[in-house]
Design an enzyme around this catalytic site. Structure first.
Site, PDB file in Angstrom:
ATOM      1  N   ASP A  63       0.838  -1.200   0.000  1.00 19.20           N
ATOM      2  CA  ASP A  63       0.000   0.000   0.000  1.00 19.20           C
ATOM      3  C   ASP A  63       0.872   1.248   0.000  1.00 19.20           C
ATOM      4  OD1 ASP A  63      -2.212  -1.629   0.150  1.00 19.20           O
ATOM      5  OD2 ASP A  63      -2.519  -1.347   2.305  1.00 19.20           O
ATOM      6  N   GLN A  64       0.349   2.322  -0.528  1.00 21.00           N
ATOM      7  CA  GLN A  64       1.123   3.556  -0.622  1.00 21.00           C
ATOM      8  C   GLN A  64       1.688   3.985   0.724  1.00 21.00           C
ATOM      9  OE1 GLN A  64      -0.945   6.754  -2.591  1.00 21.00           O
ATOM     10  NE2 GLN A  64       0.624   8.270  -2.118  1.00 21.00           N
TER      11      GLN A  64
END
Length: 304
Positions: free
Chosen positions: A138-139
């Protein structure tokens, strides 16, 4: 473009047919093995041999792969030299990079820049390699990210991930104290009908999801957890821990107490079998300073 390998079988290899070596030991797909066989691009001791041939310690296996063997021989990502990647491990086939929180794993639009894969494309420009996405973080998740350097090992690593041979261990700081020091969360995860960015337990299209956790240490109002995934659903760790009432500190989507500080979810360690080898590699990514902990302290034993 072609990619050629010359591998001498050492004593770690038991006698097996060439087909077994290629498909079961080295995880090549049936399609690729078919191309290697029919086009005589697999050699044993510099001679073409049928795949029924038994190979043994000391044999030299030569493989030549072509672009046409793969659906994506060249990655669709542009280079971006604005940030230098923190490479934790690298060999001819792959690398593990320490992804900072806030950086995407890969670009989502044509010619988009600023992702980890874009930075690696620029890093590889002088090495005659490319960056191929294998899995994603995930970012807002930091830590160890496995990236392929050629199309040959992409399907190999993908199959190893699907067979759970590649082991990823995460560390995260959560709100509060859990009732159990260890446990397994098995809540199915689906879409959130009210927010397309999010997922929720038992949401529309829910799929089975399994998360194992262990409490490493408790603080006054928070706990440090060691987490391993048995499945790979979007936002799985974040959704599961939030569903227990212990969202990850700093999570902008699932923690109402988040104040804009970095999310405390870190891909701490990845363990994987090296392609075309019987050896395993373990790579550990240093925990970011904003976690406020030092794993050098005796109290922080996060090993197996």
């Amino acid at each position: 473009m072609t990619w050629t390998y010359h591998i001498k079988l050492d004593q770690s290899y038991s006698p097996q047919t060439l087909r077994e070596l290629l498909q079961k030991t080295w995880w090549l797909s049936r399609k690729v093995v078919h191309f290697l066989r029919t086009e005589r691009r697999v050699l044993v001791n510099q001679r073409y041999q049928p795949v029924s041939t038994v190979v043994r310690t000391g044999d030299l296996i030569s493989l030549t792969f072509k672009e046409s063997d793969f659906s994506t021989p060249l990655p669709p990502f542009d280079p971006d030299s604005s940030q230098s990647p923190d490479v934790l491990f690298e060999n001819d086939d792959l690398l593990v990079v320490n992804k900072p929180a806030g950086i995407k794993t890969h670009a989502n639009q044509p010619h988009e820049l600023g992702s980890m894969i874009n930075f690696l494309q620029a890093y590889f420009a002088k090495k005659d390699s490319n960056a191929y996405n294998v899995h994603r973080l995930d970012q807002w998740t930091s830590g160890a990210l496995l990236v392929a350097k050629n199309p040959v090992v992409v399907p190999i690593l993908s199959r190893q991930i699907s067979q759970k041979l590649i082991q990823r261990t995460y560390l995260c700081m959560v709100e509060g104290h859990l009732k159990s020091r260890s446990g397994t969360i098995t809540l199915p995860i689906g879409l959130d009908p009210h927010d397309q960015r999010k997922r929720q337990t038992n949401g529309p299209g829910a799929q089975p999801a399994t998360t194992h956790y262990q409490v490493v240490r408790e603080f006054v109002e928070r706990s440090l957890l060691r987490v391993q995934l048995a499945t790979g659903r979007t936002h799985q760790i974040r959704v599961h821990l939030a569903a227990l009432g212990h969202p990850i500190v700093g999570d902008p989507l699932y923690n109402s107490l988040a104040d804009g500080a970095p999310m405390r979810l870190h891909s701490w360690q990845v363990k994987f079998p090296l392609p075309f080898s019987q050896s395993w590699q373990t790579v550990t990514a240093p925990v970011p300073n904003y976690f406020g902990i030092s794993l050098a302290e005796p109290a922080f034993d996060v090993g197996d």
